[in-house]
Design an enzyme around this catalytic site. Structure first.
Site, PDB file in Angstrom:
ATOM      1  N   GLU A   1       0.850  -1.181   0.000  1.00 26.97           N
ATOM      2  CA  GLU A   1       0.000   0.000   0.000  1.00 26.97           C
ATOM      3  C   GLU A   1       0.890   1.235   0.000  1.00 26.97           C
ATOM      4  O   GLU A   1       1.764   1.393   0.852  1.00 26.97           O
ATOM      5  CB  GLU A   1      -0.908   0.012   1.234  1.00 26.97           C
ATOM      6  CG  GLU A   1      -1.958  -1.086   1.223  1.00 26.97           C
ATOM      7  CD  GLU A   1      -2.865  -1.068   2.443  1.00 26.97           C
ATOM      8  OE1 GLU A   1      -3.744  -1.943   2.524  1.00 26.97           O
ATOM      9  OE2 GLU A   1      -2.682  -0.192   3.312  1.00 26.97           O
TER      10      GLU A   1
ATOM     11  N   ASP B   1      -5.039   9.363  10.145  1.00 26.45           N
ATOM     12  CA  ASP B   1      -3.657   8.954  10.365  1.00 26.45           C
ATOM     13  C   ASP B   1      -3.135   9.412  11.714  1.00 26.45           C
ATOM     14  O   ASP B   1      -3.435  10.515  12.180  1.00 26.45           O
ATOM     15  CB  ASP B   1      -2.753   9.514   9.261  1.00 26.45           C
ATOM     16  CG  ASP B   1      -3.051   8.902   7.907  1.00 26.45           C
ATOM     17  OD1 ASP B   1      -3.426   7.715   7.890  1.00 26.45           O
ATOM     18  OD2 ASP B   1      -2.919   9.601   6.888  1.00 26.45           O
TER      19      ASP B   1
END
Length: 255
Positions: A49, A60
């Protein structure tokens, strides 16, 4: 069967969990990123990824957010990322998935992005801030190029909601191990096994687990029947690279 699913099932049939490292594009710097990508592939990654940096990465944690801001400050954008993947992508054994927020894809032009990404060999996309109710036109565009839109589910995702995602899921389903942002943790929540079990019953694609994975011991601590088909690890890898160590040495821990 989508090629992402095939990759994970190949690993499963050989008696192991598929390895899915996450690495923010062009981190720690442009030159070393592409070498790290090759090293991850050589080290046994099944799927890689690649994070598309964005200025407001709400899902995040601090490690990934810092990496994203670092590469944005150096001028990295989606066009540069795709140009780099075009040079190396089809030489890799691992399949590639781009993970990023919707805005950069829209700024690029989603139809153009799908066409260019497919030409580079990208197999799928993860867009954490794209609601299921608004995803249909994006799925349709990606499907024209045999690219998968990977769904994310978590412990607070109801069975009914999972069923909506599962109806047209391709590649794999990404089970988020924590309620919160990304980041390596020393242990997994008690609810992870239950979430994996629910996802496995509802989805007809492999189950990947991410957000918080640091070592393989976290997987072996889960009941055997509740272990994922694929393991996604990102923050721990980014920290490993930031310390000057190689991607290949990180992969040795997981193999």
């Amino acid at each position: 069967m989508h090629r992402l699913e095939k990759k994970i099932l190949e690993a499963k049939n050989s008696g192991r969990v598929a390895l899915v490292p996450f690495l923010t594009a062009c981190y720690p710097d442009r030159e070393s990123f592409w070498q790290a990508l090759a090293d991850l592939d050589a080290g046994g990654a099944d799927i890689i990824e690649i994070g598309v940096p964005f200025s407001d990465p709400v899902a995040d944690g601090p490690v990934v957010e810092s990496a994203s801001r670092h590469v944005l400050e150096s001028g990295v954008n989606l066009a540069e990322i795709l140009a780099g993947i075009k040079k190396i992508g089809k030489k890799l054994n691992a399949e590639l998935v781009l993970m990023g927020y919707l805005n950069p894809f829209l700024q690029y032009g989603f139809a153009k992005f799908a066409e260019d990404a497919a030409e580079c060999g990208v197999a799928g996309v993860i867009i954490p801030d794209l609601p299921h109710d608004e995803a249909a036109p994006f799925k349709e565009i990606l499907a024209r190029h045999d690219m998968a839109l990977i769904p994310l589910v978590a412990q607070n995702t109801s069975n009914e909601r999972m069923a909506l995602y599962a109806a047209d899921a391709r590649g794999y389903v990404y089970v988020v191990s924590v309620m919160g942002t990304t980041g390596a943790r020393n242990s997994l929540a008690d609810t992870v096994a239950e979430t994996i079990d629910r996802a496995r019953k509802i989805f007809n694609v492999p189950v990947a687990l991410g957000f918080g994975l640091k070592t393989p011991d976290q997987l072996t601590a889960l009941p055997p029947a509740s272990r994922p088909d694929a393991a996604v690890f990102g923050s721990a890898l980014l920290q490993h690279l930031a310390s000057g160590r190689s991607a290949r040495s990180f992969m040795e821990v997981w193999r």
